[in-house]
Design an enzyme around this catalytic site. Structure first.
Site, PDB file in Angstrom:
ATOM      1  N   HIS A  83      -5.923  -3.984  10.017  1.00 11.96           N
ATOM      2  CA  HIS A  83      -6.212  -4.222   8.557  1.00 11.96           C
ATOM      3  C   HIS A  83      -7.311  -5.433   8.193  1.00 11.96           C
ATOM      4  CE1 HIS A  83      -3.011  -1.663   7.637  1.00 11.96           C
ATOM      5  NE2 HIS A  83      -2.134  -2.546   8.095  1.00 11.96           N
ATOM      6  N   HIS A  93       0.235  -8.845  -0.719  1.00 13.87           N
ATOM      7  CA  HIS A  93       0.664  -8.025   0.382  1.00 13.87           C
ATOM      8  C   HIS A  93      -0.460  -8.126   1.292  1.00 13.87           C
ATOM      9  CE1 HIS A  93       2.552  -4.536   2.346  1.00 13.87           C
ATOM     10  NE2 HIS A  93       1.345  -3.909   2.370  1.00 13.87           N
ATOM     11  N   HIS A 127       1.862  -6.674   5.319  1.00  7.73           N
ATOM     12  CA  HIS A 127       0.766  -5.769   5.394  1.00  7.73           C
ATOM     13  C   HIS A 127       0.499  -5.445   7.160  1.00  7.73           C
ATOM     14  CE1 HIS A 127      -1.959  -2.640   4.464  1.00  7.73           C
ATOM     15  NE2 HIS A 127      -3.099  -3.212   4.605  1.00  7.73           N
ATOM     16  N   VAL A 128       0.388  -6.852   7.748  1.00  6.87           N
ATOM     17  CA  VAL A 128      -0.162  -6.785   8.956  1.00  6.87           C
ATOM     18  C   VAL A 128       1.332  -6.937   9.802  1.00  6.87           C
ATOM     19  CG1 VAL A 128      -0.927  -7.998  11.131  1.00  6.87           C
ATOM     20  CG2 VAL A 128      -2.444  -7.559   8.993  1.00  6.87           C
ATOM     21  N   HIS A 129       1.509  -6.066  10.709  1.00 10.61           N
ATOM     22  CA  HIS A 129       3.007  -5.963  11.186  1.00 10.61           C
ATOM     23  C   HIS A 129       3.043  -6.789  12.635  1.00 10.61           C
ATOM     24  CE1 HIS A 129       3.365  -1.556   9.565  1.00 10.61           C
ATOM     25  NE2 HIS A 129       3.374  -2.696   8.505  1.00 10.61           N
ATOM     26  N   ASN A 174       0.904  -1.141   0.056  1.00  9.17           N
ATOM     27  CA  ASN A 174       0.094   0.032   0.117  1.00  9.17           C
ATOM     28  C   ASN A 174       1.055   1.322   0.204  1.00  9.17           C
ATOM     29  OD1 ASN A 174       0.350  -1.434   2.605  1.00  9.17           O
ATOM     30  ND2 ASN A 174      -0.529   0.892   3.516  1.00  9.17           N
TER      31      ASN A 174
END
Length: 237
Positions: free
Chosen positions: A102, A92, A129-131, A6
């Site tokens: 997210h 992603h 994407h998700v940390h 993103n």
């Protein structure tokens, strides 16, 4: 090899800037070699030809009838699993995610493309994407299925936004989630032979090398469509 996230969109609709200009200028991927008309999704062979790796674009049109959807269908149909027993997909935004961060952002893409991956017997799907780190069992359409891919979120390499610390205990997919941890880390997929591979997740926070999660996979190209799993849980610090 990379696929866009993103942060690479960089679109400013008010000023009519085109998206992915910087990304496409700096990261030239082998899309033409894999029959893709876009640098944002492509495929390549790895592990001495034992694995076919598909890189999908979460922020490019993916609905049925789109160029990406048609390309994916062609690409998967062209994989000879006798010659290339491992099939891996990267994207992603995760299709399955029990973290608070997210939520549902990959759902539309999952609904559009999951069937193609399932019918092609994709072995594992990696997302970011998700940390945080999360590993699911083999899934198809929100249910455990030994013929579906393992889904792994490995978005925990770190950035200025920090970690996504909270997982939803009563999430609808919680029973499918095998391991979750909000720590910085990295992973390694080692293909042992045409039937077996091992995935390990290494937590980076420790003063010594720590394998926090481990799972052995059996290729879905094998006549025996099963998976042997063993979550490796170290003591909490």
């Amino acid at each position: 090899m990379v696929t866009e996230g993103n942060h690479e969109v960089e679109a400013l609709p008010v000023l009519e800037f085109a998206p992915f200009v910087a990304y496409n200028a700096r990261w030239r991927m082998p899309h033409e070699e894999s029959g893709s008309r876009s640098n944002l999704y492509y495929s390549f062979d790895a592990a001495g030809g034992a694995a076919h790796v598909v890189m999908l674009g979460s922020y490019v049109d993916f609905e049925e009838g789109s160029e990406q959807h048609a390309w994916l269908e062609r690409d998967l149909a062209g994989v000879d699993r006798h010659r290339m027993p491992w099939l891996v997909v990267l994207l992603h935004a995760p299709w399955y995610n029990t973290n608070q961060a997210h939520q549902e952002e990959g759902e539309a893409m999952r609904a559009a493309m999951e069937r193609l991956l399932y019918e092609a017997r994709v072995d594992v799907v990696f997302s970011g994407h998700v940390h945080a780190y999360e590993r699911f069992t083999r899934i198809y359409d929100n249910e455990a299925d030994s013929r579906g891919p393992i889904y792994i979120t490995i978005g925990d390499d770190g950035n200025r936004e920090g970690l996504a610390l909270e997982f939803i205990k009563d999430h609808k997919s919680a029973h499918l989630s095998v391991f979750q941890e909000a720590s910085f880390g990295h992973g390694r997929l080692r293909i042992v032979n045409e039937k077996s591979a091992v995935w390990t997740w290494h937590r980076n926070d420790d003063a010594y090398a720590t394998v926090r999660d481990e799972v052995w996979l059996e290729s879905l190209a094998s006549p025996k469509l099963v998976i042997a799993t063993s979550g490796h849980h170290a003591d909490e610090l």
